[in-house]
Design a protein around this motif. Structure first.
Motif, PDB file in Angstrom:
ATOM      1  N   GLY A   7       0.804  -1.219   0.000  1.00  0.00           N
ATOM      2  CA  GLY A   7       0.000   0.000   0.000  1.00  0.00           C
ATOM      3  C   GLY A   7       0.832   1.262   0.000  1.00  0.00           C
ATOM      4  N   TYR A   8       1.931   1.242   0.737  1.00  0.00           N
ATOM      5  CA  TYR A   8       2.805   2.419   0.763  1.00  0.00           C
ATOM      6  C   TYR A   8       3.401   2.661  -0.626  1.00  0.00           C
ATOM      7  N   ILE A   9       3.747   1.588  -1.326  1.00  0.00           N
ATOM      8  CA  ILE A   9       4.272   1.712  -2.694  1.00  0.00           C
ATOM      9  C   ILE A   9       3.200   2.333  -3.594  1.00  0.00           C
ATOM     10  N   ALA A  10       1.976   1.821  -3.504  1.00  0.00           N
ATOM     11  CA  ALA A  10       0.872   2.357  -4.304  1.00  0.00           C
ATOM     12  C   ALA A  10       0.636   3.829  -3.983  1.00  0.00           C
ATOM     13  N   TYR A  11       0.694   4.173  -2.720  1.00  0.00           N
ATOM     14  CA  TYR A  11       0.522   5.564  -2.286  1.00  0.00           C
ATOM     15  C   TYR A  11       1.572   6.466  -2.934  1.00  0.00           C
ATOM     16  N   ARG A  12       2.837   6.042  -2.856  1.00  0.00           N
ATOM     17  CA  ARG A  12       3.934   6.850  -3.423  1.00  0.00           C
ATOM     18  C   ARG A  12       3.793   6.974  -4.937  1.00  0.00           C
ATOM     19  N   LEU A  13       3.449   5.877  -5.609  1.00  0.00           N
ATOM     20  CA  LEU A  13       3.259   5.935  -7.061  1.00  0.00           C
ATOM     21  C   LEU A  13       2.080   6.832  -7.423  1.00  0.00           C
ATOM     22  N   SER A  14       1.036   6.766  -6.634  1.00  0.00           N
ATOM     23  CA  SER A  14      -0.138   7.600  -6.856  1.00  0.00           C
ATOM     24  C   SER A  14       0.210   9.082  -6.738  1.00  0.00           C
ATOM     25  N   GLN A  15       0.994   9.410  -5.737  1.00  0.00           N
ATOM     26  CA  GLN A  15       1.400  10.800  -5.535  1.00  0.00           C
ATOM     27  C   GLN A  15       2.232  11.312  -6.715  1.00  0.00           C
ATOM     28  N   LYS A  16       3.124  10.486  -7.200  1.00  0.00           N
ATOM     29  CA  LYS A  16       4.050  10.906  -8.259  1.00  0.00           C
ATOM     30  C   LYS A  16       3.433  10.854  -9.660  1.00  0.00           C
ATOM     31  N   TYR A  17       2.625   9.826  -9.946  1.00  0.00           N
ATOM     32  CA  TYR A  17       2.112   9.618 -11.299  1.00  0.00           C
ATOM     33  C   TYR A  17       0.606   9.865 -11.431  1.00  0.00           C
ATOM     34  N   ASN A  18      -0.019  10.275 -10.347  1.00  0.00           N
ATOM     35  CA  ASN A  18      -1.445  10.593 -10.347  1.00  0.00           C
ATOM     36  C   ASN A  18      -2.304   9.399 -10.801  1.00  0.00           C
ATOM     37  N   ILE A  19      -1.980   8.225 -10.261  1.00  0.00           N
ATOM     38  CA  ILE A  19      -2.727   7.007 -10.554  1.00  0.00           C
ATOM     39  C   ILE A  19      -3.525   6.642  -9.305  1.00  0.00           C
ATOM     40  N   PRO A  20      -4.825   6.494  -9.395  1.00  0.00           N
ATOM     41  CA  PRO A  20      -5.589   6.086  -8.206  1.00  0.00           C
ATOM     42  C   PRO A  20      -5.226   4.654  -7.802  1.00  0.00           C
ATOM     43  N   TYR A  21      -5.435   4.354  -6.528  1.00  0.00           N
ATOM     44  CA  TYR A  21      -5.133   3.008  -6.051  1.00  0.00           C
ATOM     45  C   TYR A  21      -6.189   2.537  -5.071  1.00  0.00           C
ATOM     46  N   ILE A  22      -6.322   1.213  -5.006  1.00  0.00           N
ATOM     47  CA  ILE A  22      -7.143   0.589  -3.981  1.00  0.00           C
ATOM     48  C   ILE A  22      -6.209  -0.277  -3.137  1.00  0.00           C
ATOM     49  N   VAL A  23      -6.566  -0.462  -1.894  1.00  0.00           N
ATOM     50  CA  VAL A  23      -5.697  -1.211  -0.987  1.00  0.00           C
ATOM     51  C   VAL A  23      -6.523  -2.200  -0.171  1.00  0.00           C
ATOM     52  N   ASN A  24      -5.989  -3.400  -0.025  1.00  0.00           N
ATOM     53  CA  ASN A  24      -6.597  -4.415   0.843  1.00  0.00           C
ATOM     54  C   ASN A  24      -6.002  -4.285   2.238  1.00  0.00           C
ATOM     55  N   ILE A  25      -6.818  -4.481   3.252  1.00  0.00           N
ATOM     56  CA  ILE A  25      -6.361  -4.489   4.639  1.00  0.00           C
ATOM     57  C   ILE A  25      -6.552  -5.910   5.150  1.00  0.00           C
ATOM     58  N   GLN A  26      -5.424  -6.541   5.518  1.00  0.00           N
ATOM     59  CA  GLN A  26      -5.432  -7.948   5.880  1.00  0.00           C
ATOM     60  C   GLN A  26      -4.957  -8.157   7.314  1.00  0.00           C
ATOM     61  N   ASN A  27      -4.921  -9.409   7.713  1.00  0.00           N
ATOM     62  CA  ASN A  27      -4.538  -9.791   9.067  1.00  0.00           C
ATOM     63  C   ASN A  27      -3.200  -9.197   9.497  1.00  0.00           C
ATOM     64  N   THR A  28      -2.170  -9.326   8.677  1.00  0.00           N
ATOM     65  CA  THR A  28      -0.845  -8.826   9.035  1.00  0.00           C
ATOM     66  C   THR A  28      -0.862  -7.316   9.225  1.00  0.00           C
ATOM     67  N   ASP A  29      -1.636  -6.613   8.417  1.00  0.00           N
ATOM     68  CA  ASP A  29      -1.734  -5.160   8.565  1.00  0.00           C
ATOM     69  C   ASP A  29      -2.305  -4.783   9.930  1.00  0.00           C
TER      70      ASP A  29
END
Length: 159
Positions: A95-117
């Motif tokens: 999710g952090y990778i998706a967040y950073r890519l979204s900030q830089k390239y303006n690509i929306p992202y969805i994120v799953n929240i799982q047990n480890t999170d």
């Protein structure tokens, strides 16, 4: 729709089945960031995935160092301007990778929240709660694996 799926798990046929179903409807690329020690050992199974051997055992102790290695790999190996959406398979590991890519390239992202999170990162790694909150707040959609995780995250960890 062109999707970049970041999944830190590779050795599961369930995910291969998921990817194959998604490919029937979407154009999807799957990148699996992995520990270098598994290079040549891990079998990618049937579905085409990019097994990216980019970090080592020590990087696992340094969250941002590991994340930056994965981020650098993705930026060097993918034309990010061609994607319409990023799907992060976990909140903290991808999710952090998706967040950073979204900030830089303006690509929306969805994120799953799982047990480890919930039970490792949010509960035991308190210094990363701010990161988790930022990733959740900026995501286009948050997908909780269970209603119980949703209730727990919203009541205990979100500021």
């Amino acid at each position: 729709m062109r999707i970049l799926h970041i999944n830190p798990y590779s050795d599961n046929k369930l995910y291969d089945n998921l990817y194959e179903l998604q490919c029937k409807q979407y154009d999807i690329d799957v990148v699996v960031p992995m520990n270098k020690k598994f290079e040549g050992v891990v079998d990618p199974f049937g579905f085409k995935k990019d097994l990216a051997f980019v970090f080592n055992d020590y990087d696992r102790f340094f969250y941002y160092k590991k994340q930056n290695k994965v981020l650098e790999y993705i930026e060097q190996n993918y034309n990010l301007y061609k994607y319409d959406l990023i799907h992060a398979h976990t909140l903290f590991s991808s999710g952090y990778i998706a967040y950073r890519l979204s900030q830089k390239y303006n690509i929306p992202y969805i994120v799953n929240i799982q047990n480890t999170d919930v039970n490792l990162f949010f509960k035991k790694m308190r210094w990363l709660r701010g990161v988790g909150n930022e990733v959740l707040n900026c995501a286009k959609r948050n997908v909780y694996i269970s209603f119980a995780y949703k209730m727990r995250v919203e009541s205990e960890f979100i500021f």
